[in-house]
Design a protein around this motif. Sequence first.
Motif, PDB file in Angstrom:
ATOM      1  N   LEU A  58     -11.890 -16.258   5.002  1.00 37.96           N
ATOM      2  CA  LEU A  58     -10.737 -15.624   4.544  1.00 37.96           C
ATOM      3  C   LEU A  58     -10.114 -14.764   5.581  1.00 37.96           C
ATOM      4  CD1 LEU A  58      -9.729 -14.547   1.885  1.00 37.96           C
ATOM      5  CD2 LEU A  58     -10.983 -12.353   2.199  1.00 37.96           C
ATOM      6  N   ALA A  59     -10.985 -14.548   6.527  1.00 40.39           N
ATOM      7  CA  ALA A  59     -10.303 -13.611   7.744  1.00 40.39           C
ATOM      8  C   ALA A  59      -9.549 -14.489   8.493  1.00 40.39           C
ATOM      9  CB  ALA A  59     -11.424 -12.910   8.639  1.00 40.39           C
ATOM     10  N   ASN A  60      -9.928 -15.718   8.623  1.00 38.43           N
ATOM     11  CA  ASN A  60      -9.289 -16.829   9.683  1.00 38.43           C
ATOM     12  C   ASN A  60      -7.939 -17.386   8.798  1.00 38.43           C
ATOM     13  OD1 ASN A  60     -11.108 -16.670  11.638  1.00 38.43           O
ATOM     14  ND2 ASN A  60     -12.272 -18.109  10.804  1.00 38.43           N
ATOM     15  N   SER A  61      -7.608 -16.973   7.466  1.00 38.47           N
ATOM     16  CA  SER A  61      -6.609 -17.418   6.744  1.00 38.47           C
ATOM     17  C   SER A  61      -5.415 -16.710   6.793  1.00 38.47           C
ATOM     18  CB  SER A  61      -7.330 -17.823   5.364  1.00 38.47           C
ATOM     19  OG  SER A  61      -8.340 -18.632   5.440  1.00 38.47           O
ATOM     20  N   PHE A  62      -5.650 -15.501   6.959  1.00 35.45           N
ATOM     21  CA  PHE A  62      -4.457 -14.508   6.672  1.00 35.45           C
ATOM     22  C   PHE A  62      -4.664 -13.454   8.022  1.00 35.45           C
ATOM     23  CE2 PHE A  62      -6.076 -15.722   2.539  1.00 35.45           C
ATOM     24  CZ  PHE A  62      -4.818 -16.211   2.159  1.00 35.45           C
ATOM     25  N   LEU A  73      -4.474  -9.362   5.107  1.00 34.63           N
ATOM     26  CA  LEU A  73      -5.626  -8.820   4.692  1.00 34.63           C
ATOM     27  C   LEU A  73      -5.379  -7.207   4.631  1.00 34.63           C
ATOM     28  CD1 LEU A  73      -7.716 -10.585   7.682  1.00 34.63           C
ATOM     29  CD2 LEU A  73      -7.463 -10.914   5.238  1.00 34.63           C
ATOM     30  N   ARG A  74      -4.490  -6.490   5.222  1.00 33.49           N
ATOM     31  CA  ARG A  74      -4.185  -5.127   4.929  1.00 33.49           C
ATOM     32  C   ARG A  74      -3.577  -4.689   3.875  1.00 33.49           C
ATOM     33  NH1 ARG A  74      -1.315  -1.101   9.203  1.00 33.49           N
ATOM     34  NH2 ARG A  74      -1.556   0.784   8.112  1.00 33.49           N
ATOM     35  N   GLY A  75      -2.296  -5.646   3.724  1.00 32.42           N
ATOM     36  CA  GLY A  75      -1.340  -5.395   2.537  1.00 32.42           C
ATOM     37  C   GLY A  75      -1.670  -6.048   1.144  1.00 32.42           C
ATOM     38  N   GLY A  76      -2.485  -7.085   1.104  1.00 28.73           N
ATOM     39  CA  GLY A  76      -2.610  -7.824   0.000  1.00 28.73           C
ATOM     40  C   GLY A  76      -4.021  -7.779  -0.495  1.00 28.73           C
ATOM     41  N   ALA A  77      -5.001  -6.401  -0.580  1.00 26.64           N
ATOM     42  CA  ALA A  77      -6.166  -6.180  -0.667  1.00 26.64           C
ATOM     43  C   ALA A  77      -6.522  -6.974  -2.071  1.00 26.64           C
ATOM     44  CB  ALA A  77      -6.392  -5.036  -0.903  1.00 26.64           C
ATOM     45  N   GLU A  78      -5.657  -6.824  -3.258  1.00 31.73           N
ATOM     46  CA  GLU A  78      -6.253  -7.226  -4.462  1.00 31.73           C
ATOM     47  C   GLU A  78      -6.116  -8.990  -4.646  1.00 31.73           C
ATOM     48  OE1 GLU A  78      -7.287  -5.718  -7.136  1.00 31.73           O
ATOM     49  OE2 GLU A  78      -7.094  -3.714  -6.214  1.00 31.73           O
ATOM     50  N   SER A 135      -9.042 -10.156  -2.646  1.00 36.05           N
ATOM     51  CA  SER A 135     -10.283  -9.906  -3.315  1.00 36.05           C
ATOM     52  C   SER A 135     -10.423 -11.211  -4.331  1.00 36.05           C
ATOM     53  CB  SER A 135     -10.345  -8.478  -3.912  1.00 36.05           C
ATOM     54  OG  SER A 135     -10.300  -7.669  -3.145  1.00 36.05           O
ATOM     55  N   VAL A 136      -9.184 -11.333  -5.054  1.00 37.22           N
ATOM     56  CA  VAL A 136      -9.408 -12.655  -5.962  1.00 37.22           C
ATOM     57  C   VAL A 136      -9.764 -13.837  -5.454  1.00 37.22           C
ATOM     58  CG1 VAL A 136      -8.044 -13.913  -7.755  1.00 37.22           C
ATOM     59  CG2 VAL A 136      -7.976 -11.490  -7.729  1.00 37.22           C
ATOM     60  N   MET A 137      -9.241 -14.003  -4.238  1.00 37.86           N
ATOM     61  CA  MET A 137      -9.464 -15.483  -3.326  1.00 37.86           C
ATOM     62  C   MET A 137     -10.737 -15.447  -2.885  1.00 37.86           C
ATOM     63  SD  MET A 137      -5.612 -16.271  -1.653  1.00 37.86           S
ATOM     64  CE  MET A 137      -5.418 -14.705  -1.114  1.00 37.86           C
TER      65      MET A 137
END
Length: 285
Positions: free
Chosen positions: A151-155, A169-174, A177-179
């Motif tokens: 996940l961290a490598n994707s955004f 990662l910072r702005g799209g927390a919701e 989390s769903v992904m």
Amino acid sequence: MNTEKIINPPSGYLTLFVFLILLGATIYCGVAQMFATAIILGLIDLILVLPGLIIVNPNEAKVLTLFGKYVGTVKQDGFFWVNPFTQKKKVSLKAYNLNGQQLKVNDAVGNPIEIAAVIVWQVNNTASAVFAVENYIQYVNIQSEAAVRHLANSFPYDNIEDETASITLRGGAEQVSVMLEKELNERLDRAGIVVLEARISHLAYAPEIAHTMLQRQQASAIISARRLIVEGAVGMVEMALNKLSEKEIVELDEERKAAMVSNLLVVLCGDRSVNPVVNTGTLYH
């Protein structure tokens, strides 16, 4: 994936009563010096009756295997009697809370970041949890770490490096989390595990670039603020000139308008208090 088979064995209270009767008969035969009968009754009681008694607590299951073959799973809580030769493995059905360790990875644009996640999961298919993987708890830990790294490598961390990124990662927390929850469910389905919730618990730049990125964020914030101030100042200057012209308070030629615009912009856009200067002469003297 292994198919879970739910079984409902008979109550263990009747078997417990039989066990006590046989135990009493064994003691009686021993006292009466009927040793052969006492030994036979004792072996039946200890080998065929007692080992079959099981207790299943709430939110717990017993997975039964007989000579290497899966017999079924007892999920109903209570006191039961099953085949005494079956092997009984306890599996907890309670929700587990995994507080993942902080991982140092690179985001989508290559910046080193620190990230960690909190994951709530529980066993949904006991047969898969016991037979599909070696150790389902260790399997969850390893796969969760792999999912967080992916996940961290994707955004990107934020939009500073990639302004076109729709999810960060910072702005799209919701959304993140769903992904993460979806990916974890796909990874852990093999082990009969269902993820109830997954959240990012820690997110920060790595220490070696944290100070630099903070300065960059501050500079970006200052630029954005200055842009907003300039846009507001230009609007206020335009409004002032229009009001003076409409009310015919004073007539200004182009040079005086330029001087007025310059003074107003200095006052409105400056980051320090302005000390007024009283001009007792004219613009030209």
